[in-house]
Design an enzyme around this catalytic site. Structure first.
Site, PDB file in Angstrom:
ATOM      1  N   ALA A  32       0.871  -1.176   0.000  1.00 30.91           N
ATOM      2  CA  ALA A  32       0.000   0.000   0.000  1.00 30.91           C
ATOM      3  C   ALA A  32       0.902   1.217   0.000  1.00 30.91           C
ATOM      4  CB  ALA A  32      -0.908   0.028   1.229  1.00 30.91           C
ATOM      5  N   SER A  33       0.448   2.290  -0.644  1.00 29.09           N
ATOM      6  CA  SER A  33       1.227   3.521  -0.620  1.00 29.09           C
ATOM      7  C   SER A  33       1.057   4.171   0.742  1.00 29.09           C
ATOM      8  CB  SER A  33       0.761   4.476  -1.717  1.00 29.09           C
ATOM      9  OG  SER A  33      -0.507   5.014  -1.395  1.00 29.09           O
ATOM     10  N   THR A  34       1.880   5.142   1.063  1.00 28.42           N
ATOM     11  CA  THR A  34       1.812   5.780   2.372  1.00 28.42           C
ATOM     12  C   THR A  34       0.524   6.560   2.567  1.00 28.42           C
ATOM     13  OG1 THR A  34       3.060   7.659   1.477  1.00 28.42           O
ATOM     14  CG2 THR A  34       4.310   5.959   2.628  1.00 28.42           C
TER      15      THR A  34
END
Length: 206
Positions: A10-12
């Site tokens: 997942a991206s930040t």
């Protein structure tokens, strides 16, 4: 013997890289296979440099499977970086199986060489197409965000995000004490994305 390696990303800005874990576990069980290892990271799919992804690839042998929920978990890369990653995966002899690419599911069961080669060719085309779509979705989203900021600034409504340094420090302290994301969420009332950002800051300081 081949092994299945599950990759979660997942991206930040997103909630939780582990969100899809159960979906992958259920898929593996339904196909009578077992996941040998989990690789989880909180990084943008638009970045080629992802430590957990490359650790996964380092641990694979020809014929092993890289299991994903969606192709965009593997790549939102530009064409040049995608070609590099794709070339590495191909050179390793790793087969990509993604829940959103049904044709790839046959890699868990196909035995004869002819069928495997045919499905490999089909899956290669599908993989490139889905990777291109994922990149377009990424660039479109970034463009819309930039346009929204310009409009908000023009209307005097733009408020840049600020970091609560006291809260970030508290998160880092709890992470260093070995506290889980869930514990920190409940104790400080913060999101997993905020914890992930603090974790990234902590790693740069070490």
């Amino acid at each position: 013997m081949s092994y299945v390696h599950a990759y979660l990303r997942a991206s930040t800005e997103e909630q939780d890289a582990n969100r899809a874990r159960k979906s992958l576990e259920d898929f593996a069980a339904a196909n009578n296979t077992r996941i040998a290892g989990w690789y989880v990271e909180q990084e943008s799919g638009a970045k080629l440099a992802r430590p957990e992804l490359f650790r996964l690839l380092d641990n694979t042998q020809p014929g092993d499977v890289l299991l994903l929920e969606q192709i965009d978990r593997l790549s939102r890369l530009n064409a040049e970086d995608w070609d590099k990653l794709r070339g590495l995966i191909t050179a390793k002899g790793v087969r990509i199986v993604s829940l959103d690419m049904p044709t790839s599911h046959t890699f868990l069961t196909v035995a004869d060489e002819f069928t495997a080669r045919m499905m490999g060719a089909i899956n290669g085309m599908m993989l490139d197409m889905l990777a291109a779509i994922a990149r377009k979705d990424y660039t479109d989203r970034r463009r819309r965000q930039a346009e929204g900021i310009v409009k908000a600034k023009a209307a005097g409504r733009y408020k840049p995000r600020t970091v609560d340094l006291n809260k970030q420090g508290a998160i880092i302290s709890m992470l260093r004490d070995g506290k889980s994301y869930g514990t920190i969420e409940k104790a400080l009332g913060v999101s997993r994305a905020t914890i992930a950002k603090a974790s990234k800051v902590m790693r740069t300081e070490e």
